[in-house]
Design a protein around this motif. Structure first.
Motif, mmCIF file in Angstrom:
data_model
loop_
_atom_site.group_PDB
_atom_site.id
_atom_site.type_symbol
_atom_site.label_atom_id
_atom_site.label_comp_id
_atom_site.label_asym_id
_atom_site.label_seq_id
_atom_site.Cartn_x
_atom_site.Cartn_y
_atom_site.Cartn_z
ATOM 1 N N MET A 198 0.728 -1.333 -0.076
ATOM 2 C CA MET A 198 0.145 0.092 0.080
ATOM 3 C C MET A 198 0.742 1.172 0.036
ATOM 4 O O MET A 198 1.865 1.419 0.735
ATOM 5 C CB MET A 198 -0.745 -0.057 1.070
ATOM 6 C CG MET A 198 -1.831 1.138 1.445
ATOM 7 S SD MET A 198 -2.725 1.274 2.807
ATOM 8 C CE MET A 198 -2.793 2.838 3.284
ATOM 9 N N THR A 199 0.506 2.101 -0.774
ATOM 10 C CA THR A 199 1.077 3.368 -0.981
ATOM 11 C C THR A 199 0.534 4.524 -0.396
ATOM 12 O O THR A 199 -0.942 4.417 -0.562
ATOM 13 C CB THR A 199 1.451 3.867 -2.251
ATOM 14 O OG1 THR A 199 2.080 2.910 -2.924
ATOM 15 C CG2 THR A 199 2.270 5.208 -2.539
ATOM 16 N N LEU A 200 0.986 5.194 0.681
ATOM 17 C CA LEU A 200 0.404 6.407 1.278
ATOM 18 C C LEU A 200 -0.027 7.430 0.633
ATOM 19 O O LEU A 200 0.837 7.842 -0.422
ATOM 20 C CB LEU A 200 1.239 6.633 2.568
ATOM 21 C CG LEU A 200 1.516 5.715 3.852
ATOM 22 C CD1 LEU A 200 2.397 6.317 4.790
ATOM 23 C CD2 LEU A 200 0.188 5.392 4.225
ATOM 24 N N PRO A 201 -0.972 8.242 0.658
ATOM 25 C CA PRO A 201 -1.480 9.465 -0.200
ATOM 26 C C PRO A 201 -0.650 10.377 0.055
ATOM 27 O O PRO A 201 -0.544 11.551 -0.553
ATOM 28 C CB PRO A 201 -2.906 9.486 0.061
ATOM 29 C CG PRO A 201 -3.194 8.843 1.399
ATOM 30 C CD PRO A 201 -2.068 7.776 1.861
ATOM 31 N N ILE A 202 0.230 10.383 1.188
ATOM 32 C CA ILE A 202 1.019 11.530 1.546
ATOM 33 C C ILE A 202 2.691 11.000 1.978
ATOM 34 O O ILE A 202 2.408 9.944 2.427
ATOM 35 C CB ILE A 202 0.586 12.391 2.743
ATOM 36 C CG1 ILE A 202 0.152 11.657 3.752
ATOM 37 C CG2 ILE A 202 -0.607 13.091 2.321
ATOM 38 C CD1 ILE A 202 -0.419 12.346 5.139
ATOM 39 N N ASP A 203 3.452 11.875 1.871
ATOM 40 C CA ASP A 203 4.740 11.354 2.511
ATOM 41 C C ASP A 203 4.891 11.800 3.998
ATOM 42 O O ASP A 203 4.939 13.193 4.204
ATOM 43 C CB ASP A 203 5.894 12.022 1.640
ATOM 44 C CG ASP A 203 7.149 11.650 2.266
ATOM 45 O OD1 ASP A 203 7.291 10.891 2.993
ATOM 46 O OD2 ASP A 203 8.310 11.683 1.402
ATOM 47 N N GLY A 209 -7.657 12.562 2.577
ATOM 48 C CA GLY A 209 -8.736 12.505 1.588
ATOM 49 C C GLY A 209 -10.068 12.232 2.196
ATOM 50 O O GLY A 209 -11.031 12.020 1.326
ATOM 51 N N LEU A 210 -10.069 12.214 3.457
ATOM 52 C CA LEU A 210 -11.445 11.655 4.182
ATOM 53 C C LEU A 210 -12.317 12.859 4.131
ATOM 54 O O LEU A 210 -13.469 12.706 4.135
ATOM 55 C CB LEU A 210 -10.976 11.295 5.683
ATOM 56 C CG LEU A 210 -12.278 10.729 6.481
ATOM 57 C CD1 LEU A 210 -12.908 9.715 5.803
ATOM 58 C CD2 LEU A 210 -12.007 10.376 7.787
#
Length: 146
Positions: free
Chosen positions: A1-6, A120-121
C-alpha cells in the motif's frame, strides 16, 4: 500500500499538533484539562485510561496516560455534513495527558480535521477550511488557558 502523503514531509503545523507541559500530579492535570476544554466550548463525551487497561490486561507497566475525547457539537455537525458522515470515523478530537515524570504531565492534541483533509477523508474546500480554522481556534483557546 502506498500512502497518499509522505509522512516525512509533514510537520507539526500540518497536523495541528498542540503540546504543553503541566507541573502537577496526573489526576489533577486530567481534571484541569477537562475543565479547561469544557470552558473553551468542548464537551467530553468519552474518556478513558489506556494505561490502566493495558497494565491490567497485559501487565504493560505503563505510567499514567489518559485520553479525553473532546467534541464541540456545532463543529462536529458541520464536519459530518462536509464529509458525507465519514468524519465520524475519527471522532472525537482526543486530548491526551501522560505523565513524563511524577509531577510533570504532557498534554497533547492533533487536529483530526487537518488529518482528515490530508488523507482525503474530508474535502479540500472552503467549507472544510472554515471547520479546520474554527476547531483550531477552539483548541488554541484551550491550550492557551492551560
Amino acid at each position: 500500500m502506498t500512502l497518499p502523503i509522505d509522512p516525512t514531509q509533514l510537520d507539526d503545523e500540518d497536523v495541528g499538533v498542540k503540546r504543553t507541559t503541566l507541573e502537577m500530579d496526573h489526576d489533577e492535570a486530567v481534571e484541569h484539562v477537562r475543565e479547561t476544554f469544557t470552558d473553551a466550548g468542548f464537551g467530553i463525551p468519552v474518556e478513558f485510561s489506556p494505561s490502566e487497561l493495558l497494565n491490567e490486561k497485559v501487565d504493560a507497566d505503563r505510567d499514567p496516560y489518559y485520553v479525553l475525547g473532546a467534541c464541540n457539537p456545532a463543529v462536529a455537525d458541520r464536519a459530518l455534513d462536509a464529509t458525507d458522515n465519514r468524519m465520524g470515523g475519527l471522532f472525537p478530537c482526543n486530548v491526551v495527558v501522560w505523565e513524563e515524570a511524577p509531577g510533570t504531565q504532557t498534554v497533547y492534541h492533533v487536529s483530526i480535521m487537518r488529518i482528515a483533509r490530508l488523507v482525503g477523508l474530508a474535502p479540500d474546500d472552503e467549507v472544510m477550511a472554515d471547520i479546520v480554522a474554527d476547531t483550531g481556534a477552539l483548541a488554541e483557546e484551550a491550550f492557551e488557558a492551560l
